[in-house]
Design a protein around this motif. Structure first.
Motif, PDB file in Angstrom:
ATOM      1  N   SER A  87      13.335  85.708 -87.045  1.00 22.94           N
ATOM      2  CA  SER A  87      13.530  84.574 -87.940  1.00 22.94           C
ATOM      3  C   SER A  87      14.855  83.894 -87.614  1.00 22.94           C
ATOM      4  CB  SER A  87      13.539  85.051 -89.390  1.00 22.94           C
ATOM      5  OG  SER A  87      14.753  85.742 -89.661  1.00 22.94           O
ATOM      6  N   PRO A  88      15.052  82.637 -88.026  1.00 19.28           N
ATOM      7  CA  PRO A  88      16.348  81.985 -87.825  1.00 19.28           C
ATOM      8  C   PRO A  88      17.509  82.766 -88.435  1.00 19.28           C
ATOM      9  CG  PRO A  88      14.695  80.355 -88.414  1.00 19.28           C
ATOM     10  CD  PRO A  88      14.045  81.699 -88.579  1.00 19.28           C
ATOM     11  N   ASP A  89      17.253  83.535 -89.495  1.00 15.96           N
ATOM     12  CA  ASP A  89      18.314  84.334 -90.108  1.00 15.96           C
ATOM     13  C   ASP A  89      18.820  85.438 -89.190  1.00 15.96           C
ATOM     14  OD1 ASP A  89      18.275  82.855 -92.423  1.00 15.96           O
ATOM     15  OD2 ASP A  89      16.985  84.248 -93.514  1.00 15.96           O
ATOM     16  N   GLN A  90      18.029  85.791 -88.176  1.00 18.00           N
ATOM     17  CA  GLN A  90      18.435  86.827 -87.230  1.00 18.00           C
ATOM     18  C   GLN A  90      19.195  86.270 -86.036  1.00 18.00           C
ATOM     19  OE1 GLN A  90      14.138  88.669 -87.669  1.00 18.00           O
ATOM     20  NE2 GLN A  90      15.403  90.054 -86.425  1.00 18.00           N
ATOM     21  N   VAL A  91      19.405  84.957 -86.015  1.00 20.27           N
ATOM     22  CA  VAL A  91      20.077  84.279 -84.907  1.00 20.27           C
ATOM     23  C   VAL A  91      21.490  83.892 -85.333  1.00 20.27           C
ATOM     24  CG1 VAL A  91      20.077  82.224 -83.445  1.00 20.27           C
ATOM     25  CG2 VAL A  91      17.909  83.384 -83.979  1.00 20.27           C
ATOM     26  N   ILE A  92      22.471  84.240 -84.515  1.00 20.55           N
ATOM     27  CA  ILE A  92      23.861  83.878 -84.748  1.00 20.55           C
ATOM     28  C   ILE A  92      24.342  83.065 -83.545  1.00 20.55           C
ATOM     29  CG2 ILE A  92      26.183  84.697 -85.281  1.00 20.55           C
ATOM     30  CD1 ILE A  92      24.007  85.526 -87.337  1.00 20.55           C
ATOM     31  N   VAL A  93      24.801  81.838 -83.792  1.00 23.41           N
ATOM     32  CA  VAL A  93      25.329  80.989 -82.720  1.00 23.41           C
ATOM     33  C   VAL A  93      26.776  81.393 -82.454  1.00 23.41           C
ATOM     34  CG1 VAL A  93      25.775  78.618 -81.982  1.00 23.41           C
ATOM     35  CG2 VAL A  93      23.793  79.124 -83.433  1.00 23.41           C
ATOM     36  N   THR A  94      27.116  81.529 -81.182  1.00 23.61           N
ATOM     37  CA  THR A  94      28.420  82.070 -80.785  1.00 23.61           C
ATOM     38  C   THR A  94      29.112  81.143 -79.794  1.00 23.61           C
ATOM     39  OG1 THR A  94      27.433  83.330 -78.958  1.00 23.61           O
ATOM     40  CG2 THR A  94      27.594  84.439 -81.100  1.00 23.61           C
ATOM     41  N   VAL A 103      30.829  90.096 -80.424  1.00 19.69           N
ATOM     42  CA  VAL A 103      30.485  90.312 -81.830  1.00 19.69           C
ATOM     43  C   VAL A 103      29.412  91.388 -81.956  1.00 19.69           C
ATOM     44  CG1 VAL A 103      28.682  88.533 -82.128  1.00 19.69           C
ATOM     45  CG2 VAL A 103      30.172  89.119 -84.034  1.00 19.69           C
ATOM     46  N   ALA A 104      28.502  91.488 -80.979  1.00 16.63           N
ATOM     47  CA  ALA A 104      27.501  92.557 -81.006  1.00 16.63           C
ATOM     48  C   ALA A 104      28.172  93.919 -80.942  1.00 16.63           C
ATOM     49  CB  ALA A 104      26.516  92.386 -79.853  1.00 16.63           C
ATOM     50  N   LEU A 105      29.145  94.063 -80.055  1.00 16.94           N
ATOM     51  CA  LEU A 105      29.864  95.326 -79.943  1.00 16.94           C
ATOM     52  C   LEU A 105      30.760  95.569 -81.151  1.00 16.94           C
ATOM     53  CD1 LEU A 105      30.834  95.179 -76.168  1.00 16.94           C
ATOM     54  CD2 LEU A 105      29.248  96.801 -77.218  1.00 16.94           C
ATOM     55  N   SER A 106      31.404  94.513 -81.637  1.00 16.32           N
ATOM     56  CA  SER A 106      32.295  94.670 -82.790  1.00 16.32           C
ATOM     57  C   SER A 106      31.539  95.152 -84.018  1.00 16.32           C
ATOM     58  CB  SER A 106      32.987  93.341 -83.109  1.00 16.32           C
ATOM     59  OG  SER A 106      33.816  92.935 -82.040  1.00 16.32           O
ATOM     60  N   ALA A 107      30.280  94.764 -84.132  1.00 21.27           N
ATOM     61  CA  ALA A 107      29.476  95.158 -85.287  1.00 21.27           C
ATOM     62  C   ALA A 107      28.937  96.578 -85.183  1.00 21.27           C
ATOM     63  CB  ALA A 107      28.306  94.185 -85.455  1.00 21.27           C
ATOM     64  N   THR A 108      28.969  97.171 -83.992  1.00 20.84           N
ATOM     65  CA  THR A 108      28.266  98.436 -83.792  1.00 20.84           C
ATOM     66  C   THR A 108      29.130  99.565 -83.241  1.00 20.84           C
ATOM     67  OG1 THR A 108      27.554  97.660 -81.603  1.00 20.84           O
ATOM     68  CG2 THR A 108      26.016  97.319 -83.426  1.00 20.84           C
ATOM     69  N   VAL A 109      30.288  99.243 -82.672  1.00 19.04           N
ATOM     70  CA  VAL A 109      31.088 100.237 -81.958  1.00 19.04           C
ATOM     71  C   VAL A 109      32.446 100.390 -82.643  1.00 19.04           C
ATOM     72  CG1 VAL A 109      32.227 100.764 -79.774  1.00 19.04           C
ATOM     73  CG2 VAL A 109      29.927  99.797 -79.769  1.00 19.04           C
ATOM     74  N   GLN A 110      32.885 101.642 -82.783  1.00 12.33           N
ATOM     75  CA  GLN A 110      34.167 101.942 -83.411  1.00 12.33           C
ATOM     76  C   GLN A 110      35.117 102.605 -82.413  1.00 12.33           C
ATOM     77  OE1 GLN A 110      33.720 103.431 -87.671  1.00 12.33           O
ATOM     78  NE2 GLN A 110      31.798 104.137 -86.771  1.00 12.33           N
ATOM     79  N   MET A 257      31.195  88.407 -89.661  1.00 15.36           N
ATOM     80  CA  MET A 257      32.325  88.622 -88.758  1.00 15.36           C
ATOM     81  C   MET A 257      32.773  87.344 -88.059  1.00 15.36           C
ATOM     82  SD  MET A 257      31.151  92.223 -87.075  1.00 15.36           S
ATOM     83  CE  MET A 257      32.548  92.302 -85.984  1.00 15.36           C
ATOM     84  N   GLN A 258      31.904  86.358 -87.973  1.00 15.29           N
ATOM     85  CA  GLN A 258      32.304  85.113 -87.329  1.00 15.29           C
ATOM     86  C   GLN A 258      33.506  84.463 -88.015  1.00 15.29           C
ATOM     87  OE1 GLN A 258      31.074  85.299 -84.391  1.00 15.29           O
ATOM     88  NE2 GLN A 258      29.949  83.361 -84.244  1.00 15.29           N
ATOM     89  N   GLU A 259      33.628  84.650 -89.339  1.00 19.76           N
ATOM     90  CA  GLU A 259      34.717  83.998 -90.073  1.00 19.76           C
ATOM     91  C   GLU A 259      36.095  84.383 -89.527  1.00 19.76           C
ATOM     92  OE1 GLU A 259      36.851  81.647 -92.575  1.00 19.76           O
ATOM     93  OE2 GLU A 259      34.695  81.565 -92.204  1.00 19.76           O
ATOM     94  N   PRO A 260      36.435  85.683 -89.409  1.00 20.29           N
ATOM     95  CA  PRO A 260      37.755  86.001 -88.863  1.00 20.29           C
ATOM     96  C   PRO A 260      37.848  85.874 -87.348  1.00 20.29           C
ATOM     97  CG  PRO A 260      36.609  88.029 -89.401  1.00 20.29           C
ATOM     98  CD  PRO A 260      35.753  86.900 -89.911  1.00 20.29           C
ATOM     99  N   LEU A 261      36.709  85.832 -86.670  1.00 18.60           N
ATOM    100  CA  LEU A 261      36.748  85.734 -85.213  1.00 18.60           C
ATOM    101  C   LEU A 261      36.915  84.296 -84.745  1.00 18.60           C
ATOM    102  CD1 LEU A 261      33.966  88.311 -84.231  1.00 18.60           C
ATOM    103  CD2 LEU A 261      36.428  88.552 -83.882  1.00 18.60           C
ATOM    104  N   ILE A 262      35.992  83.405 -85.169  1.00 15.85           N
ATOM    105  CA  ILE A 262      36.049  82.009 -84.705  1.00 15.85           C
ATOM    106  C   ILE A 262      35.760  81.012 -85.819  1.00 15.85           C
ATOM    107  CG2 ILE A 262      35.396  82.585 -82.333  1.00 15.85           C
ATOM    108  CD1 ILE A 262      32.565  81.441 -83.060  1.00 15.85           C
ATOM    109  N   SER A 263      35.427  81.475 -87.006  1.00 17.02           N
ATOM    110  CA  SER A 263      34.965  80.647 -88.119  1.00 17.02           C
ATOM    111  C   SER A 263      33.584  80.079 -87.805  1.00 17.02           C
ATOM    112  CB  SER A 263      35.952  79.537 -88.462  1.00 17.02           C
ATOM    113  OG  SER A 263      35.514  78.837 -89.600  1.00 17.02           O
TER     114      SER A 263
END
Length: 381
Positions: A87-94, A103-110, A257-263
């Motif tokens: 769905s469009p909700d699963q799409v993030i423009v970067t 952002v994929a790694l930031s969301a999943t890797v510690q 996460m887009q907000e603190p990364l790039i808005s």
């Protein structure tokens, strides 16, 4: 002054940059075969869409995840060309494909996690993992296996700290393309070990006589995150638009996460990307066919000179075997080629230790420069 962050200091610089720096400093014309940037201009209708957006005053903040029309168009493209139902909700423009990966790694890797990355592989994979204070663990891509992942070998590398596997098809620097069976097996490996599978598909529109296969088409347990870019497909490298598609929970976190990364990605570039998707795709076909003609002509030059290489099935690179002439140090060989013959190529070690003895050449270079550069390369010892 205070100390810099250790992970930032230790992050290696791209090995391609040493070649770029020397090429810029020489003060004479250089045949540049080292950078993967299309030789084509950005299509007229794409540039016009960006200009029109500026004229309309589209210069304000937009949603973190991207403008709705673009996310809708990407969702349609994924279903049509990648067999990914999202769905469009699963799409993030970067901001380009590289930020999608980040952002994929930031969301999943510690911190302290391990991430399996290909060797040879795009150097930014290791850089991104290290910036997150995680550990990149290289899995070898071997000539005897057509430079494709060996699932059994990957399985042996998994430890209790392993969090994700990164795959790249079509591959930079190799041009190798995953088949459907291998893509499915990689998904099952991730299932078996409860891992994320991060798939870099920057070159999904550039394959030669073989189909592109998206691993997410075989995802049964909602663990594949796929990253794409407009840069290579539409010659939009400077506009910096990419996207990721992820399971709903991951996508919601990535959007946050887009907000603190790039808005957000700048609005005119997003309208340009929308025009790229909704306009004629003839330009994509023209570029792909041109890369294929360049590949075939380049391959003939290398065959005639007795130089070994991997015939790529996708992307726009040639992986050239120079083990018989680089004397165990391909970076110094590449620097010598640049200084003495004015040809810039990327040394294989820029893509990992397994690249020793190999060099990457970009087919995105103009045809006459490409062929002349390869003739000089074939003569360089």
């Amino acid at each position: 002054m205070p100390h810099l962050a250790t992970n930032a200091e230790r992050m290696p610089r791209s090995g391609i940059r040493r070649i770029m720096d020397l090429a810029w400093s020489l003060g004479q014309p250089v045949i540049g075969l080292h950078v993967g940037e299309p030789s084509f201009p950005t299509p007229d209708h794409v540039r016009k869409a960006a200009a029109d957006a500026l004229d309309r005053g589209e210069t304000r903040y937009v949603p973190n995840a991207g403008i709705t029309p673009l996310r809708n168009a990407i969702s349609d493209k994924l279903a049509r060309r990648n067999r990914i139902a999202a769905s469009p909700d699963q799409v993030i423009v970067t901001a380009g494909g590289v930020q999608a990966l980040h952002v994929a790694l930031s969301a999943t890797v510690q911190s302290g996690d391990e991430v399996l990355i290909p060797d040879p592989g795009w150097p930014n994979f290791a850089m991104a993992v290290q910036l997150l204070q995680a550990t990149p663990v290289r899995y070898p891509l071997r000539p005897e296996n057509s430079f494709l992942p060996d699932v059994a070998e990957l399985d042996r590398l998994v430890t209790a700290r392993t969090r994700a596997i990164m795959v790249n098809s079509p591959s930079n620097p190799l041009g190798a393309v995953l088949g459907a069976e291998l893509a499915a097996r990689l998904c099952r490996l991730a299932d078996a070990h409860d891992l994320w599978l991060v798939s870099d598909e920057c070159y999904d529109a550039i394959t030669f006589d073989v189909p592109h296969v998206s691993p997410a088409a075989y995802d049964r347990q909602q663990r594949v995150i796929s990253c794409f870019s407009f840069s290579k497909t539409y010659a939009m490298t400077g506009l910096r638009v990419g996207y990721l598609v992820a399971p709903e929970g991951v996508a919601a976190t990535a959007a946050k996460m887009q907000e603190p990364l790039i808005s957000c990605v700048n609005a005119p570039a997003q309208y340009a990307a929308l025009a790229a998707l909704e306009g004629s795709q003839d330009v994509v076909d023209v570029m792909r066919r041109t890369y294929q003609r360049r590949r075939d002509a380049a391959a003939q030059v290398l065959r005639d000179s007795g130089t070994g290489f991997l015939m790529p099935d996708g992307a726009f690179y040639l992986w050239i075997d120079v083990r018989d002439r680089c004397h165990g140090d391909v970076e110094e060989w590449a620097l010598g080629l640049l200084r003495e013959r004015q040809v810039a190529v990327a040394p294989g070690t820029a893509f990992g230790p397994a690249g020793q003895g190999w060099a990457r050449v970009s087919l995105a270079t103009r045809s006459d420069d490409l062929l002349e550069g390869l003739r000089r390369l074939a003569e360089w010892r």
